[in-house]
Write an enzyme that holds these catalytic residues in place. Structure first.
Site, mmCIF file in Angstrom:
data_model
loop_
_atom_site.group_PDB
_atom_site.id
_atom_site.type_symbol
_atom_site.label_atom_id
_atom_site.label_comp_id
_atom_site.label_asym_id
_atom_site.label_seq_id
_atom_site.Cartn_x
_atom_site.Cartn_y
_atom_site.Cartn_z
ATOM 1 N N CYS A 78 0.879 -1.263 -0.101
ATOM 2 C CA CYS A 78 0.165 0.016 -0.140
ATOM 3 C C CYS A 78 0.606 1.241 0.073
ATOM 4 O O CYS A 78 1.532 1.657 -1.005
ATOM 5 C CB CYS A 78 -1.040 -0.219 1.024
ATOM 6 S SG CYS A 78 -2.514 1.089 0.814
ATOM 7 N N HIS A 175 -3.199 -5.194 1.493
ATOM 8 C CA HIS A 175 -2.475 -5.454 2.829
ATOM 9 C C HIS A 175 -2.518 -6.885 3.145
ATOM 10 O O HIS A 175 -3.440 -7.395 3.907
ATOM 11 C CB HIS A 175 -3.138 -4.811 4.004
ATOM 12 C CG HIS A 175 -3.238 -3.238 3.784
ATOM 13 N ND1 HIS A 175 -2.210 -2.478 4.470
ATOM 14 C CD2 HIS A 175 -3.742 -2.320 3.297
ATOM 15 C CE1 HIS A 175 -2.067 -1.349 4.436
ATOM 16 N NE2 HIS A 175 -3.064 -1.018 3.472
ATOM 17 N N GLU A 177 -0.732 -8.460 5.194
ATOM 18 C CA GLU A 177 -0.399 -8.663 6.636
ATOM 19 C C GLU A 177 -1.728 -8.810 7.395
ATOM 20 O O GLU A 177 -1.742 -8.996 8.470
ATOM 21 C CB GLU A 177 0.622 -7.725 7.040
ATOM 22 C CG GLU A 177 -0.267 -6.164 7.061
ATOM 23 C CD GLU A 177 -0.168 -5.477 5.951
ATOM 24 O OE1 GLU A 177 -0.741 -4.356 5.816
ATOM 25 O OE2 GLU A 177 0.005 -6.013 4.801
#
Length: 192
Positions: A78, A175, A177
């Site tokens: 991002c 994202h 994660e």
């Protein structure tokens, strides 16, 4: 165990630390230049790219991170993708210029336009990790508007590249994660 740095000035660095642990690596939360000597690769997390730039300059880390990227693997998600791009629009801003792409900031819209989407990765990604869709969390995400020769698209969403690689660099406009799926982080570890 591989040691991977996560730039930890602003953004979702803690989630990247947890994802690295799930992928079998030891995270190092990088806040000082000396820590760059302890790691094999670096993650530039999501967050706010203009704020990250200001903090990189304030902490006198910009040049050190740029130098690290000249010889070592870097993964940007991002805002980190924005910082890695050679070109940035909407508006233009400084970046490390590590990857031959142009990104448009906040191209998916405002915070309220953020979304979670199922993304089907290309066979090149699945052959190196495991098959199956990726859950992609887009939060005021950039869009990759242009890619140059040597950039490989690993996944797309609505026709736009969302996961790309170029040599030792990996870029995700979403994202990874923020999910339990460690395949994208595992792919980055394979570059170390």
């Amino acid at each position: 165990m591989k040691k991977v740095g996560v730039l930890s000035l602003q953004g979702d660095f803690a989630a990247h630390g947890a994802a690295l642990e799930r992928a079998g690596a030891q995270p190092v939360f990088v806040r000082e230049r000396e820590q760059l000597n302890q790691i094999e690769g670096l993650i530039l997390p999501g967050g706010e790219s203009t704020t990250m730039l200001k903090l990189l300059r304030y902490e006198d880390l910009f040049d050190d991170v740029a130098e690290f990227g000249r010889t070592k693997p870097v993964f940007g998600t991002c805002a980190g993708a924005i910082l890695m791009a050679k070109g940035v629009t909407n508006p233009a801003q400084e970046s490390f210029g590590l990857v031959d792409i142009e990104v448009e900031r906040n191209a998916y819209g405002r915070q309220t336009d953020s979304r979670i989407a199922q993304v089907r990765p290309f066979p090149d990604f699945e052959n190196r990790t495991a098959p199956g869709e990726l859950k992609a969390v887009f939060i005021r995400a950039p869009i990759i508007r242009r890619i140059e020769d040597g950039v490989r698209v690993l996944a797309s969403y609505q026709g736009d590249p969302v996961l790309i690689e170029q040599g030792r660099f990996l870029v995700a406009t979403f994202h990874p994660e923020l999910t339990d799926d460690a395949r994208v982080h595992s792919l980055f570890l394979s570059k170390l």
